[in-house]
Scaffold this motif. Structure first.
Motif, PDB file in Angstrom:
ATOM      1  N   LEU A   1       0.858  -1.181   0.000  1.00 57.36           N
ATOM      2  CA  LEU A   1       0.000   0.000   0.000  1.00 57.36           C
ATOM      3  C   LEU A   1       0.894   1.231   0.000  1.00 57.36           C
ATOM      4  CD1 LEU A   1      -2.814   1.275   0.201  1.00 57.36           C
ATOM      5  CD2 LEU A   1      -2.679   0.980   2.696  1.00 57.36           C
ATOM      6  N   ILE A   2       0.987   1.904  -1.142  1.00 57.92           N
ATOM      7  CA  ILE A   2       1.924   3.021  -1.268  1.00 57.92           C
ATOM      8  C   ILE A   2       1.328   4.348  -0.822  1.00 57.92           C
ATOM      9  CG2 ILE A   2       3.315   1.933  -3.056  1.00 57.92           C
ATOM     10  CD1 ILE A   2       1.778   3.502  -5.150  1.00 57.92           C
ATOM     11  N   SER A   3      -0.001   4.485  -0.871  1.00 60.41           N
ATOM     12  CA  SER A   3      -0.624   5.722  -0.397  1.00 60.41           C
ATOM     13  C   SER A   3      -2.096   5.490  -0.106  1.00 60.41           C
ATOM     14  CB  SER A   3      -0.463   6.851  -1.427  1.00 60.41           C
ATOM     15  OG  SER A   3      -1.185   6.565  -2.609  1.00 60.41           O
ATOM     16  N   SER A   4      -2.636   6.323   0.756  1.00 55.95           N
ATOM     17  CA  SER A   4      -4.047   6.226   1.113  1.00 55.95           C
ATOM     18  C   SER A   4      -4.579   7.623   1.402  1.00 55.95           C
ATOM     19  CB  SER A   4      -4.241   5.315   2.334  1.00 55.95           C
ATOM     20  OG  SER A   4      -3.387   5.696   3.392  1.00 55.95           O
ATOM     21  N   SER A   5      -5.837   7.830   1.127  1.00 60.19           N
ATOM     22  CA  SER A   5      -6.464   9.133   1.352  1.00 60.19           C
ATOM     23  C   SER A   5      -7.949   8.938   1.693  1.00 60.19           C
ATOM     24  CB  SER A   5      -6.318  10.019   0.099  1.00 60.19           C
ATOM     25  OG  SER A   5      -6.996   9.442  -1.002  1.00 60.19           O
ATOM     26  N   PRO A   6      -8.543   9.938   2.377  1.00 55.90           N
ATOM     27  CA  PRO A   6      -7.992  11.229   2.795  1.00 55.90           C
ATOM     28  C   PRO A   6      -7.010  11.066   3.952  1.00 55.90           C
ATOM     29  CG  PRO A   6     -10.173  10.932   3.707  1.00 55.90           C
ATOM     30  CD  PRO A   6      -9.948   9.764   2.811  1.00 55.90           C
ATOM     31  N   GLU A   7      -6.337  12.143   4.317  1.00 53.86           N
ATOM     32  CA  GLU A   7      -5.374  12.078   5.406  1.00 53.86           C
ATOM     33  C   GLU A   7      -6.043  11.663   6.707  1.00 53.86           C
ATOM     34  OE1 GLU A   7      -1.673  11.923   6.907  1.00 53.86           O
ATOM     35  OE2 GLU A   7      -2.200  12.357   4.820  1.00 53.86           O
ATOM     36  N   SER A   8      -7.218  12.221   6.981  1.00 52.36           N
ATOM     37  CA  SER A   8      -8.002  11.822   8.159  1.00 52.36           C
ATOM     38  C   SER A   8      -9.476  12.024   7.854  1.00 52.36           C
ATOM     39  CB  SER A   8      -7.592  12.629   9.391  1.00 52.36           C
ATOM     40  OG  SER A   8      -7.884  14.001   9.222  1.00 52.36           O
ATOM     41  N   MET A   9     -10.324  11.331   8.599  1.00 53.38           N
ATOM     42  CA  MET A   9     -11.756  11.449   8.389  1.00 53.38           C
ATOM     43  C   MET A   9     -12.503  11.095   9.664  1.00 53.38           C
ATOM     44  SD  MET A   9     -12.228   8.009   6.059  1.00 53.38           S
ATOM     45  CE  MET A   9     -13.956   8.314   5.780  1.00 53.38           C
ATOM     46  N   LYS A  10     -13.717  11.608   9.783  1.00 53.25           N
ATOM     47  CA  LYS A  10     -14.572  11.303  10.931  1.00 53.25           C
ATOM     48  C   LYS A  10     -15.635  10.295  10.498  1.00 53.25           C
ATOM     49  CE  LYS A  10     -14.070  15.433  13.793  1.00 53.25           C
ATOM     50  NZ  LYS A  10     -13.545  14.648  14.937  1.00 53.25           N
ATOM     51  N   VAL A  11     -15.681   9.193  11.226  1.00 51.55           N
ATOM     52  CA  VAL A  11     -16.678   8.175  10.963  1.00 51.55           C
ATOM     53  C   VAL A  11     -17.332   7.776  12.269  1.00 51.55           C
ATOM     54  CG1 VAL A  11     -15.687   7.250   8.832  1.00 51.55           C
ATOM     55  CG2 VAL A  11     -14.847   6.421  11.007  1.00 51.55           C
ATOM     56  N   ASP A  12     -18.643   7.921  12.338  1.00 49.67           N
ATOM     57  CA  ASP A  12     -19.405   7.532  13.523  1.00 49.67           C
ATOM     58  C   ASP A  12     -18.835   8.163  14.790  1.00 49.67           C
ATOM     59  OD1 ASP A  12     -21.498   6.280  14.797  1.00 49.67           O
ATOM     60  OD2 ASP A  12     -20.414   4.391  15.087  1.00 49.67           O
ATOM     61  N   GLY A  13     -18.410   9.436  14.685  1.00 53.90           N
ATOM     62  CA  GLY A  13     -17.898  10.167  15.833  1.00 53.90           C
ATOM     63  C   GLY A  13     -16.437   9.952  16.144  1.00 53.90           C
ATOM     64  N   ALA A  14     -15.759   9.079  15.404  1.00 54.43           N
ATOM     65  CA  ALA A  14     -14.339   8.805  15.649  1.00 54.43           C
ATOM     66  C   ALA A  14     -13.495   9.407  14.520  1.00 54.43           C
ATOM     67  CB  ALA A  14     -14.091   7.308  15.718  1.00 54.43           C
TER      68      ALA A  14
END
Length: 225
Positions: A153-166
């Protein structure tokens, strides 16, 4: 784990040199003349046909979740593109061309973009993949396949995200993944190849992130040279 992936890629590239001396003109069915058949059999007694190819297509991907919160994952659409080497052993009958038998092997190297929908937005995962498929040919042009997939896995996005309050740092997900695939393909005599494959990863995306990109359907078109 990186060393394993590098070794697999190196093996894929080196196999081309090793088998180049047994590369043959591959076809399905009998040669056009008895003389051509005898010439082919005499020159290539190993009955091995080797072809190189390119492939591209669409991915339909999903994710499993072992966390306490619910990301509401659903299928997203990505793509893949890459190169392959197709080795096909044996002869269907005594008069068939080499490379029409029961067994084959197909190592590949792919760039694969997997997209997964979630309650916090789309997740995109970019992999370098090295599948190594054992192929069984019930017909000289139709194969079913199964084998391991080594990927990074060379890259993943978005950098951060909110899911179900986390808050989840998706961008931190990088590294080696191990999986397996199963599928089928059809190779037309003039070079066109079409296929479908289901694959799943067994490795979690992050140390503290118990997500697995474990449901991927690949629809492919390619060309064998």
């Amino acid at each position: 784990m990186k060393k394993i992936l590098i070794f697999a890629i190196g093996l894929f590239l080196s196999m081309g040199t090793v088998v180049a001396q047994v590369k043959v003109n591959r076809g399905y069915g009998n040669p056009s003349s008895e003389a051509a058949r005898k010439s082919s059999t005499k020159s290539h007694g190993a009955a091995l046909a080797v072809k190189y190819g390119v492939k591209a297509g669409v991915n339909f991907s999903n994710m499993s979740n072992d966390m306490t919160f619910d990301p509401s994952f659903s299928i997203g659409t990505g793509f893949h593109v890459g190169a392959l080497m197709n080795l096909h052993w044996g002869q269907r009958t005594a008069s068939s061309l080499p490379g029409t038998g029961l067994w084959g092997l197909q190592p590949e190297i792919l760039f694969a973009n997997h997209a997964i929908k979630s309650g916090g937005g789309d997740i995109k995962l970019n992999y370098i993949k090295v599948p190594v498929m054992l192929k069984v040919y019930p017909l000289s042009a139709l194969s079913v396949e199964v084998g391991p997939e080594f990927s990074y896995l060379i890259s993943s996005s978005p950098e951060s995200m909110k899911v179900d309050g986390a808050t989840v740092k998706v961008g931190d997900c990088k590294g080696f993944n191990f999986g397996a695939g199963v599928g089928a393909s059809y190779e037309f005599g003039f070079g066109l190849m079409v296929g479908a494959r289901y694959s799943m990863n067994f490795t979690e995306l992050g140390k503290n992130l118990k997500w697995k990109n474990n449901s991927n359907v690949q629809i492919t078109v390619g060309w064998l040279f």
